[in-house]
Design a protein around this motif. Sequence first.
Motif, PDB file in Angstrom:
ATOM      1  N   GLN A 458     -22.790 -21.595  21.945  1.00 38.21           N
ATOM      2  CA  GLN A 458     -21.734 -21.997  21.020  1.00 38.21           C
ATOM      3  C   GLN A 458     -21.036 -20.721  20.511  1.00 38.21           C
ATOM      4  O   GLN A 458     -21.700 -19.715  20.249  1.00 38.21           O
ATOM      5  N   TYR A 459     -19.721 -20.793  20.371  1.00 40.67           N
ATOM      6  CA  TYR A 459     -18.994 -19.621  19.886  1.00 40.67           C
ATOM      7  C   TYR A 459     -17.777 -20.068  19.076  1.00 40.67           C
ATOM      8  O   TYR A 459     -17.266 -21.179  19.250  1.00 40.67           O
ATOM      9  N   ARG A 460     -17.319 -19.186  18.184  1.00 40.54           N
ATOM     10  CA  ARG A 460     -16.121 -19.461  17.397  1.00 40.54           C
ATOM     11  C   ARG A 460     -15.605 -18.137  16.828  1.00 40.54           C
ATOM     12  O   ARG A 460     -16.347 -17.150  16.717  1.00 40.54           O
ATOM     13  N   GLN A 462     -14.701 -15.883  13.892  1.00 41.04           N
ATOM     14  CA  GLN A 462     -15.285 -15.841  12.548  1.00 41.04           C
ATOM     15  C   GLN A 462     -14.276 -16.344  11.512  1.00 41.04           C
ATOM     16  O   GLN A 462     -13.100 -15.974  11.532  1.00 41.04           O
ATOM     17  N   LEU A 464     -13.622 -19.629  11.199  1.00 43.04           N
ATOM     18  CA  LEU A 464     -13.324 -21.015  11.565  1.00 43.04           C
ATOM     19  C   LEU A 464     -14.575 -21.866  11.429  1.00 43.04           C
ATOM     20  O   LEU A 464     -15.704 -21.372  11.525  1.00 43.04           O
ATOM     21  N   GLU A 466     -15.079 -24.788  13.357  1.00 43.51           N
ATOM     22  CA  GLU A 466     -15.377 -25.496  14.604  1.00 43.51           C
ATOM     23  C   GLU A 466     -16.060 -24.589  15.622  1.00 43.51           C
ATOM     24  O   GLU A 466     -15.606 -23.484  15.905  1.00 43.51           O
ATOM     25  N   TRP A 467     -17.207 -25.051  16.144  1.00 44.84           N
ATOM     26  CA  TRP A 467     -17.906 -24.357  17.225  1.00 44.84           C
ATOM     27  C   TRP A 467     -17.444 -24.936  18.566  1.00 44.84           C
ATOM     28  O   TRP A 467     -17.269 -26.138  18.708  1.00 44.84           O
ATOM     29  N   LYS A 468     -17.270 -24.069  19.547  1.00 39.31           N
ATOM     30  CA  LYS A 468     -17.031 -24.505  20.919  1.00 39.31           C
ATOM     31  C   LYS A 468     -18.304 -24.265  21.709  1.00 39.31           C
ATOM     32  O   LYS A 468     -18.998 -23.273  21.493  1.00 39.31           O
ATOM     33  N   TYR A 497     -16.147 -12.575  16.799  1.00 41.80           N
ATOM     34  CA  TYR A 497     -16.675 -13.859  17.269  1.00 41.80           C
ATOM     35  C   TYR A 497     -18.124 -14.002  16.834  1.00 41.80           C
ATOM     36  O   TYR A 497     -18.895 -13.034  16.811  1.00 41.80           O
ATOM     37  N   LYS A 608     -20.041 -15.440   7.744  1.00 39.52           N
ATOM     38  CA  LYS A 608     -20.499 -16.510   8.642  1.00 39.52           C
ATOM     39  C   LYS A 608     -21.180 -17.586   7.831  1.00 39.52           C
ATOM     40  O   LYS A 608     -21.711 -17.354   6.748  1.00 39.52           O
ATOM     41  N   ILE A 616     -20.326 -29.597  14.696  1.00 33.55           N
ATOM     42  CA  ILE A 616     -19.986 -28.850  15.901  1.00 33.55           C
ATOM     43  C   ILE A 616     -19.133 -29.735  16.787  1.00 33.55           C
ATOM     44  O   ILE A 616     -19.462 -30.879  17.047  1.00 33.55           O
ATOM     45  N   GLN A 622     -13.801 -25.347  28.191  1.00 36.57           N
ATOM     46  CA  GLN A 622     -13.177 -24.072  27.866  1.00 36.57           C
ATOM     47  C   GLN A 622     -13.070 -23.208  29.105  1.00 36.57           C
ATOM     48  O   GLN A 622     -13.891 -23.281  30.014  1.00 36.57           O
TER      49      GLN A 622
END
Length: 634
Positions: A458-460, A462, A464, A466-468, A497, A608, A616, A622
């Motif tokens: 999972q990443y986003r 910093q 935000l 919403e996690w992708k 990130y 964070k 999530i 992606q």
Amino acid sequence: MFFCIPLFNLAPPKDILIQNVKDGKVSGTEGQILVLICTAVGGKPPPEVKLTVSSVSVSVTGNQSIQYTNQQITRNFDRQIVTCTANHSGFSNVLKKTAMVYLNLKPLKPTFCQTSISTEETIPLTVSCTSEGSRPPASFQWYIGSTNVTAFAKDTSSHTQPSDTYTVHSTLAYHVNRSYNTKEVTCKVTNIADLIGTQDRKQLDVKYAPDITVNSPAYTQNDDTRTVTCNPSGNPNSYAYHKWQHRSKYGELIREFNGIKTLMLPDTQEVLRYQDSGEYICIASNGIKDNNTKLNRTGSGYLIVKAQPVFTSDTTDRVKQFGEIGRAVEIHVNVYSVPKFTSYIWDCDGKPITLKSAKYESSSTPTIVVDTIYGKEVQLDGYNVTLSIRDLEVEDFDNYTVTLKSGFADVRHTIILESASVPETPGNFSKTATSTSTITVQWDPNSGGGYKQTFYIQYRVQGLLEWKILIVGEEDINEPRRRRTYELRKLRERNVYELRMFAENTAMKRSNFTDVLIVFTDTAVSATSSAVIGPVVGVVVTLVIVCASFIVILLIKRSQGKDKKEKSMGDYEALGVQDKPSIYAEMKNQKEQKQLRKQQAGKKQFKKSNNPSENIEINTTQEPTEKVYENEVY
């Protein structure tokens, strides 16, 4: 006195004829009967007639008509002159006629233009024959063995003027294969003078690439000596042997040996001799290309070593298997067995299991197994032996042993049945590299809880919420563990990130998250340099101008008279006290503002969320999904 004198009626011959003359020639055929007749027309008493043939000893005389008969005329009569004469003793005039003997001549025995007849299987045979001395021109017939191949030949003839005969040349072009080898090639000539004909023969030598068979007898694990033999069959019968190959039934290369006709397999432990089983491929050549223009030919044989059953590596690597309380489970073992084992029994912690009961059931089915043969992992035809246990209870999680019986020693293998669990959190989750648009991370897989597991990142950006989420790899329960890497692509430049990951197995059980990893993407070097260098150059130029102006003013003031010095210096000091602080204050103010903005940006980048229940949004589509794996084992 009177005398009585008798009176005779005398008359000379009017003409002389040679029968069967046309255009001055008497025709005949070599080897057949030839009749020459000379006849005098008229004449009394009958005139004397004589027949001669030039260059041969023929001379016949008689009265009125004579005949010469030759039952089998030879070719030396050809083109000889027949002379017939007639005369009368009472007359001096001699009548004479001539004609030429003109024969149909047999062709002379043909001869091959080649001293030997040889070709390769892939090259059409080309062979020629020549026959001379025929009249009319002869015709060729060609045979290979008993096969008439005349249709594939071409004849040409030439006229020999002095002898008025013909020389005929014939060329045969024909595609032969190895079945024609050692057969006789026959060229035969005929014409009307020789309907039977005459011929010549030569043996055909067809060179061809070898067919290869491999003699691979069956052995047992008790045989110390095990050999395979290569049997090439080609022409010429001289071969170069290339490396032997030992392959599995499914074509995987296991090992290679030096080229030789008879291969003696290296000795090994008795219980490992089963590994000699497989396909043995011989590669040889005799210098002749095959129909696919290849010099090397291959042949193979399958060697079988009968031995005790073997638990294959895809079983021995699975010491533990897993189940869940209240559910059924199947314990599997894979076996390679030639011949097939005769029976098998299961026990639990040393206690025999009653099969075909409400609790247990067992079966064996053919399957493809995986084993390590001489260091190579290959597929084999084997068996899957299964123990099914219904309604698992706590006491069912124990050691289960299967014993296989055959004509050799019994073999056993033990499986530990454990309760399935949640997969462990991936370890060593860390950054390995970054660029302006990519981040590369690594991690070490841990236990999947008895099931196949899938890894997620999972990443986003910093700040935000919403996690992708990305699927970044899988690991089967029997797969050797190794360190893995993954590269996230098409990220934003100069961004912070947050990344974390977890594992989930096929039992739908999920591990804990790793700690959040904070990573900066890089800044483009060219843009940064331009942004810094421009302002610095501007400041330096400005300072140089200010200093130069200051020096010029100072020199001008000093050049004035002594009476005005104090006043001028007083004015200058007033100006200096007033202006200098304002210049440096402005520069200090700008520096403080830059530091303030940098501190605020830093606080924002490292911020964070610590809320584990944070929502999530899963996005598996992606763009940064390219995987980069490493073979590092830990």
